[in-house]
Enzyme design. Sequence first.
Site, PDB file in Angstrom:
ATOM      1  N   HIS A  40     -36.190  16.520   9.076  1.00  0.00           N
ATOM      2  CA  HIS A  40     -35.404  15.325   8.740  1.00  0.00           C
ATOM      3  C   HIS A  40     -35.311  15.269   7.211  1.00  0.00           C
ATOM      4  O   HIS A  40     -36.202  15.756   6.519  1.00  0.00           O
ATOM      5  CB  HIS A  40     -36.172  14.113   9.280  1.00  0.00           C
ATOM      6  CG  HIS A  40     -35.423  12.816   9.265  1.00  0.00           C
ATOM      7  ND1 HIS A  40     -35.302  12.050   8.138  1.00  0.00           N
ATOM      8  CD2 HIS A  40     -34.775  12.144  10.252  1.00  0.00           C
ATOM      9  CE1 HIS A  40     -34.615  10.945   8.441  1.00  0.00           C
ATOM     10  NE2 HIS A  40     -34.282  10.985   9.713  1.00  0.00           N
ATOM     11  N   LYS A  80     -39.879   2.839  16.045  1.00  0.00           N
ATOM     12  CA  LYS A  80     -39.530   3.809  17.089  1.00  0.00           C
ATOM     13  C   LYS A  80     -40.502   3.738  18.258  1.00  0.00           C
ATOM     14  O   LYS A  80     -40.410   4.503  19.207  1.00  0.00           O
ATOM     15  CB  LYS A  80     -39.518   5.231  16.513  1.00  0.00           C
ATOM     16  CG  LYS A  80     -38.422   5.464  15.470  1.00  0.00           C
ATOM     17  CD  LYS A  80     -38.360   6.933  15.108  1.00  0.00           C
ATOM     18  CE  LYS A  80     -37.705   7.174  13.769  1.00  0.00           C
ATOM     19  NZ  LYS A  80     -36.259   6.979  13.772  1.00  0.00           N
ATOM     20  N   GLN A 127     -41.233  10.994  15.808  1.00  0.00           N
ATOM     21  CA  GLN A 127     -40.722  11.101  17.181  1.00  0.00           C
ATOM     22  C   GLN A 127     -41.813  11.388  18.203  1.00  0.00           C
ATOM     23  O   GLN A 127     -41.524  11.525  19.395  1.00  0.00           O
ATOM     24  CB  GLN A 127     -39.644  12.204  17.277  1.00  0.00           C
ATOM     25  CG  GLN A 127     -38.434  11.991  16.385  1.00  0.00           C
ATOM     26  CD  GLN A 127     -37.586  10.800  16.810  1.00  0.00           C
ATOM     27  OE1 GLN A 127     -37.685  10.302  17.934  1.00  0.00           O
ATOM     28  NE2 GLN A 127     -36.754  10.313  15.903  1.00  0.00           N
ATOM     29  N   ASP A 160     -45.222  15.162  10.663  1.00  0.00           N
ATOM     30  CA  ASP A 160     -44.282  14.042  10.749  1.00  0.00           C
ATOM     31  C   ASP A 160     -44.228  13.587  12.210  1.00  0.00           C
ATOM     32  O   ASP A 160     -43.656  14.261  13.060  1.00  0.00           O
ATOM     33  CB  ASP A 160     -42.919  14.508  10.243  1.00  0.00           C
ATOM     34  CG  ASP A 160     -41.790  13.522  10.531  1.00  0.00           C
ATOM     35  OD1 ASP A 160     -42.034  12.501  11.222  1.00  0.00           O
ATOM     36  OD2 ASP A 160     -40.668  13.782  10.095  1.00  0.00           O
ATOM     37  N   CYS A 192     -29.514  12.947  10.035  1.00  0.00           N
ATOM     38  CA  CYS A 192     -30.347  13.183   8.850  1.00  0.00           C
ATOM     39  C   CYS A 192     -30.990  14.561   8.852  1.00  0.00           C
ATOM     40  O   CYS A 192     -32.125  14.739   8.399  1.00  0.00           O
ATOM     41  CB  CYS A 192     -31.420  12.104   8.686  1.00  0.00           C
ATOM     42  SG  CYS A 192     -30.744  10.499   8.314  1.00  0.00           S
TER      43      CYS A 192
END
Lengths: 412, 154
Positions: free
Chosen positions: A127, A230, A207, A204, A370
């Site tokens: 991203h 999220k 998600q 990261d 992104c």
Amino acid sequence: MTASSQPDWTQVRSQFPALAQVIHDRPLIYFDNAATSQKPNAVLDVLQHYYQCDNANVHRGLHELSNRATEAYEGARKKIARYIGAASEEEIIFTRGTTEAINLVAQSWGRKNLRAGDVVLLTEMEHHSNLVPWQIVAEQTGAILKHVPVTDDGLLDLDQLEQLLTEEVKLFSFVHVSNSLGTINPAKELCAKAKAVGALTFLDGAQSAGHMPVDVRDIGCDFYALSGHKMCGPTGIGALWGKKSLLDSMPPWQGGGEMILKVELTRSTYKPVPARFEAGTPDISGAIVLGAAVDYLESLGRDQIWAHDSELTRYALDRLTEVKGLRVLGPPRGQQRGALAAFVMDSAHPHDLVTFANSHGLALRGGHHCTQPLMRRFRVPSTSRASFYFYNTKQEIDAMIEILHEANKFFG
Amino acid sequence: MNEELRELYQSVILDHSRKPRNYGELHGEGCLHVHGDNPSCGDEIDVFVKLNSDRISELTFTGQGCAISQASASMMTQKLKGRTRDEAVELAAVFRGVVTGEGRKLDKEEPLGDLTLLEGVQQFPARVKCAMLAWRALEQAVGNTPDSSVTTEE
């Protein structure tokens, strides 16, 4: 709860007021969960309660409301620590989200430790939030950025990784679950490889945190970041996890109230972590509500959520094969993937498709998500993406397939 | 199917997007080229203008994008070929009024012809950039401060 005993998902869905609405005369189908999730009443109630009953600034206050706010704020830190398997709540720093967490590490750890010629290893599937902060710190320090390529199947090229993981690599930062491909990277294996050459790892988790069980100590990373919105929490709040010893060695990146021990006119001393990294009045309500979101997800069961999302994704990938001229990016069917499918259609550009879908009550996302370098890698300007969460249903996927057939007729 | 969607994707617009007119590049003396970017969606367009003194003698484009940006570019090339630079800039301003609904100049819209069909974009604010992408590039090419690229974000 065991993985086999599933919550009553219909009942769970009914706890999300935003899902029960009609868009353009059709029931809303919300398939933009990778961008942000909807929020259940249990979470919204905590937000309202906080402002109605406990609202006060945290820490230095000696009055009742400040005590309550502080207790709830620090309690949320404990919940998040437990949620991701941190050794202690001191390892949790509240940030605005994953993006700010990456910027924090880039500016604090990076500026202190990176020297000209050092390598920060990233991947082609990152991203923008895991590319741009490192570009900025590379500019400041002379460090070099390298990127692990992505195969046609949307996986990291592990042979290339072996070549790229040299002793010059000081940090390897990569996405746990790709927001554009759905790829689940083998985090534990990648962290072990990085550790073998002495590199730190940043995972990261934007998600992954809300969808699957995550244990940072089992994975073996050094930093992990998540975004509250999220995972049923509010926007504007997230968390950085780092190993205590590492965080202790890092200088502040923003100065202000709350993060100091003693301030003189020309110099100051700083609090230990995590306060050192939380200058100014923090997003108190955000943190508390994120804590409530964590409670909520745990009440459903992390394994249960993951099993549900995986089943829904499998079903969607099977049914998407029925749509003429549609190609899904990312790992082939049968391989594990995150709860999303990004695709291109011969008949319609993503912007046209998303506009068409919206007029049928279906919320998709169209664009580069992104991840512009990844779009270039796959030679597409943009894709359409359907991303799922535990409140979505197979019936909604059936409805999406019908809408895609109709789009083919309309634009074809 | 809702009315707004039919308004947006009228058959003339879909026809232009499927079979764009004046699609291709121009090179050589008197030719200008401007690259247009819409960073919000990744769409890119290249507009090629051949000027004969003050008049647009050739106008083409290449690129990929949504039906709206492709149709708008295609219809623009047909409409502006043969016009003077000043006329092109004026028509671009009139067209901007049509797709945004702001500052409309109804008495001047007749020369736009089929381009007024893109009026449906008004109901889809996120798509105004799509409709304007080729026009922004054109304005850049024939304007007083020519530059080789333009983005919808400025």
